[in-house]
Design an enzyme around this catalytic site. Structure first.
Site, mmCIF file in Angstrom:
data_model
loop_
_atom_site.group_PDB
_atom_site.id
_atom_site.type_symbol
_atom_site.label_atom_id
_atom_site.label_comp_id
_atom_site.label_asym_id
_atom_site.label_seq_id
_atom_site.Cartn_x
_atom_site.Cartn_y
_atom_site.Cartn_z
ATOM 1 N N ASP B 55 21.954 -36.161 33.414
ATOM 2 C CA ASP B 55 23.216 -35.433 33.550
ATOM 3 C C ASP B 55 24.325 -36.286 34.185
ATOM 4 O OD1 ASP B 55 21.244 -33.553 32.973
ATOM 5 O OD2 ASP B 55 22.245 -31.967 34.108
ATOM 6 N N HIS B 57 27.876 -34.686 34.259
ATOM 7 C CA HIS B 57 28.670 -33.582 34.816
ATOM 8 C C HIS B 57 30.052 -33.982 35.314
ATOM 9 C CE1 HIS B 57 26.067 -30.228 34.253
ATOM 10 N NE2 HIS B 57 25.042 -30.844 34.812
ATOM 11 N N ASP B 83 24.705 -32.882 29.072
ATOM 12 C CA ASP B 83 25.412 -32.421 30.276
ATOM 13 C C ASP B 83 26.412 -33.469 30.763
ATOM 14 O OD1 ASP B 83 24.093 -30.054 30.061
ATOM 15 O OD2 ASP B 83 23.319 -30.018 32.107
ATOM 16 N N HIS B 116 25.053 -27.638 28.776
ATOM 17 C CA HIS B 116 26.465 -27.450 29.130
ATOM 18 C C HIS B 116 27.403 -27.793 27.971
ATOM 19 C CE1 HIS B 116 26.750 -26.302 33.435
ATOM 20 N NE2 HIS B 116 25.478 -26.660 33.391
ATOM 21 N N HIS B 255 17.132 -32.753 26.384
ATOM 22 C CA HIS B 255 17.810 -32.392 27.631
ATOM 23 C C HIS B 255 16.948 -31.541 28.564
ATOM 24 C CE1 HIS B 255 20.940 -31.558 30.495
ATOM 25 N NE2 HIS B 255 20.652 -30.277 30.414
#
Lengths: 382, 427
Positions: B55, B57, B83, B116, B255
């Site tokens: 990730d 983010h 993500d 996400h 993921h």
């Protein structure tokens, strides 16, 4: 993250075009101001608006039922751009929910034990807390006197908000008496006192008006004493429990505070807050549940003590049905983060009973069965 | 405006400086990216060497730190496990930069989808708001979401070497050097810090690899682990599963994790992925599930996907001739966490997540198997062996794994915009 915190690159670029000249021009606060005591006080006072904002969103999203939360949220805390109210922060709401629920449970267990007998609560650094109004509306027949103490700037804005709120005014048993400077409020059962708590640590502490020295009393510090030097915090507790209250009066302390400052999350928390000029003074002295228990014993709350982190509150104190209800409110994709967060706040409690010929074991009766991570009672049958 | 050639390089330069590119360029970029991604299968084939990342983010400056630690594109071959957006302040710059690099160097960077990368989640966790704030309209968010729908669901890394070529690097802590295996041994795992110094080194089959690795999960599994007796340095093993020389099974990258509806990689290939992430079903599970210390399958507290235990992973790996599953999705404080006798690893690449978690990040480097020119015969998907419960599952020998661990980018490297992140606490 909250959208308002996202830097607007365009405006930053525009500022940049002004070049370094622009940067140097404005009046600059002297560096010493940053670290001055006044600035630190301001930062601590500001934490109350953080809490108020969290409380409002927590209520809006359905975690908590608190019709009074909105009364005390300032423009700043509820200000949102029109399209941004979809911004949700489950971690934040759940954290506020768990904290409030944990404290509520301990307080209710006290208030509903021997319900006919009078009781007192003194909430330290209460700020915009709405607990008294929630209690009053849910349990109107309680014989409870509730005291809130905070900085004058916090009490005056709270009192102004109360005066503007018909819902709260009609809830109060009597029309409140308000001091001429607007910083103190009184009804027969509810008192807001403007006081810098630190004055209670002095050898000649000011009196607390309307306090009954012999009524069983719960002292509540919801993230308040943690901002004071440990010796000051202890002195305040001694003053309240032995000077303002008679030393034989049943008395308890309930603390909600950050905990575990030494792991990676804790270290980051301490340094992030420091950069906001918020210093968690007692945290180094009481870094874990065991040291909080010792603290409570030492402070004279020797009949029993207990401590839990808020992760434990969520797992063990919140019913499965309630967990299901709360879990369904929002999609939560932050489980690891939530676990970290909840593990870094604690609720700790300790109490003293009155022995002798006229014993009063109200706190022992109320809390003997509370499930704790650390702690125990010194009484029989514990 | 077209975004080929020099325009693309210009866009990359601008994004590397953390400055968004104009909306018209985003539109063009997303169009190009979609054309590229539509050609990829649900499971992208990737040849080692490759650097696997978890990730991001929107922590743009930490992504720059990742490139500093792991090498730049196209020098390093990257695989990002989703993500890219939400939570951090710079989802837009982070995702667009990765997308530009994908269009510019399609064979040197692989992007797969995280939970996400979805319309619904980005409206809740920040990316939507960020786009709106930075462009004044939701157009850019919409273009990006259309790209999300075309991202692959997984990747299959083949040709990874079982043995690491030990880094010719100093030790972070000289005192620990003595306790580490010598270079004559078959190195399975090496952990380096951001300065490239060796923090830990573990030989295959050594006792150390279970006792010294702080983040390795050594829980006993219901399935027996085959004893391996490979001679030091050769990587040969006594395994009867056909592992020969220095070849290893493939590594599946996804993921979240596995799905009860997916027992072979070919079943992933059959999904219709070009849609918003559904609330349930195989595609949802791949992006949402988590490994856990349970037997079989369990309900996920996240409300989407499932929990799956060691038995599920071992059977899946055996059936699909995998030596390892690499996944992201869960914050791990040490940056990576191997579980279930190293049959699955979580890689997390967002240091000090949300500017408050205090965690370190990691990336996973898999080296190239030099022994047979990178070619490994596999039989994914057409395995006819039936799996009887309780039958001894002979796992493939895992690839050599080099973890590079790094901290959040130093504040002073953040340059503009230097807004101080405000993390929430319950005060």
């Amino acid at each position: 993250m909250a959208a308002p915190e996202i830097p607007n690159l365009k405006s930053l670029l525009a500022q940049r075009r002004g070049g370094l000249r622009g940067r140097g021009r404005g009046p600059r606060a002297p560096i010493s101001h940053e670290t001055s005591e006044a600035a630190k006080d301001e930062a601590v006072k500001g934490t109350d608006q953080d809490a108020a904002g969290s409380r409002v969103s927590c209520v809006e999203l359905g975690y908590l039922d608190d019709p009074y939360a909105k009364v005390f949220a300032t423009q700043q805390t509820v200000r949102r751009l029109p399209l941004l109210n979809r911004e949700r922060r489950s971690c934040r709401s759940l954290g506020t929910y768990v904290r409030t629920t944990g404290l509520d449970q301990l307080i209710l267990q006290f208030l509903t034990t021997a319900p006919g007998s009078p009781k007192q609560i003194i909430s330290l650094g209460a700020g915009t807390d709405t607990r008294y109004f929630r209690l009053l509306s849910a349990y109107p027949s309680l014989d409870l006197t509730y005291h809130e103490i905070d900085f004058p700037c916090n009490t005056s804005s709270k009192i102004a908000a109360i005066q503007r709120s018909p819902a709260i005014l009609s809830l109060l048993s009597h029309p409140p008496t308000i001091s001429t400077d607007g910083t103190s409020l009184s009804t027969p059962t509810y008192h807001i006192t403007a006081l810098d708590l630190r004055t209670l640590a002095s050898p000649t502490p000011p009196p607390l008006p309307n306090l009954n020295p012999s009524t069983p009393t719960l002292l509540l510090s919801e993230c308040c004493l943690v901002y004071l030097p440990p010796t000051t915090a202890s002195a305040i507790l001694t003053t309240l429990s032995t000077h303002h209250l008679s030393p034989t009066t049943p008395c308890a302390l309930v603390l909600y505070e950050p905990v575990r400052p030494h792991d990676a999350f804790g270290r980051t928390m301490v340094s992030n807050l420091k950069s906001r000029n918020i210093h968690l003074h007692t945290l180094a002295t009481y870094p874990d549940l065991a040291s909080q228990i010792t603290r409570l014993k030492t402070a004279g709350f020797d009949a029993g003590q207990g401590g839990v982190d808020t992760g434990f509150v969520w797992r063990e104190w919140v019913s499965e049905a309630e967990k299901e209800r709360v879990g369904a409110l929002e999609m939560l994709d932050e489980f690891e983060e939530l676990g970290l967060l909840l593990g870094h706040y604690c609720v700790c409690w300790g109490w003293r009973d009155r022995g002798g010929e006229e014993p009063d074991l109200v706190f022992s009766d109320a809390w003997r069965g509370v499930k704790a991570q650390v702690g125990g009672t010194t009484g029989e049958g514990a | 405006m077209s975004i080929g050639g020099s325009d693309l390089d210009q866009a990359i330069r601008q994004l590397r400086a953390c400055r968004p590119i104009p909306e018209s360029q985003v539109k063009e970029l997303c169009y190009k990216a979609r054309e590229l991604l539509i050609e990829e299968g649900n499971v992208v084939g990737v040849d080692a060497p490759v650097t696997i990342c978890g990730d991001i983010h929107g922590q743009f400056h930490d992504l720059m730190e990742l490139f500093r630690v792991g090498g730049d594109v196209p020098d390093t071959n990257y695989l990002f496990m989703g993500d890219f957006v939400d939570r951090g302040f710079y989802s837009l710059e982070s995702f667009l930069l990765l997308l530009c690099l994908k269009v510019r160097y399609p064979d040197r960077i692989t992007l797969i989808r995280g939970n996400h990368e979805s319309r619904q989640i980005t409206t809740v966790y920040g990316f939507y708001d960020e786009c709106l704030r930075k462009y004044g309209s939701a157009n850019v968010w919409r273009y990006c979401c259309e790209v999300f729908d075309y991202l692959a669901l997984g990747a299959l890394v083949s040709g990874a070497a079982t043995t690491l070529e030990p880094s010719d690097a100093p030790f972070a802590d000289l005192n620990s050097q003595a306790s580490m295996p010598g270079l004559d041994q078959d190195i399975e795992i090496e952990t380096l810090n951001a300065s490239g110094e060796v923090m830990f080194r573990f030989a295959r089959n050594s006792e150390q690899s279970s006792s010294a690795a702080p983040s390795q999960n050594t829980s006993s599994s219901p399935l027996p682990t085959p004893a391996r007796t490979g001679a030091p340095g050769t990587g040969a093993s006594s395994s009867s599963s056909g592992s020969t020389g220095s070849s290893t099974g493939a590594v599946l990258c996804v993921h979240g994790g596995l799905s009860p509806l997916i027992d072979t990689i070919d079943k992933i290939r059959l999904l219709d992925r070009k849609q918003e992430v559904p609330h349930e079903g195989a595609m949802c599970d791949l992006l949402w599930s988590d490994p856990d210390e349970i037997d079989g399958w369990g309900l996920s507290p996240r409300g989407a996907g499932f929990l799956f235990g060691a038995d599920i992973v071992k059977c899946f790996n055996y059936k699909n001739d995998l030596s390892l599953i690499a996944r992201a999705h869960q914050l791990v404080m040490e940056g990576f966490k191997e579980m279930f006798d190293s049959t699955i690893v979580t890689v997390w690449s967002a240091p000090n997540y949300c500017y408050r978690c205090g965690n370190v990040a990691a990336i996973l480097e898999l080296g190239e198997d030099g022994g047979n020119g990178g070619f490994v015969s596999r039989s994914n998907g057409d395995v006819n062996r039936t799996q009887v419960l309780g039958e001894k599952v002979q796992g493939r020998e895992g690839p050599g794994r080099r973890y590079r661990v790094f901290d959040a980018a130093p504040q002073d490297s953040r340059g503009m915009p230097a807004k101080k992140p405000v993390a929430d606490y319950f005060l």
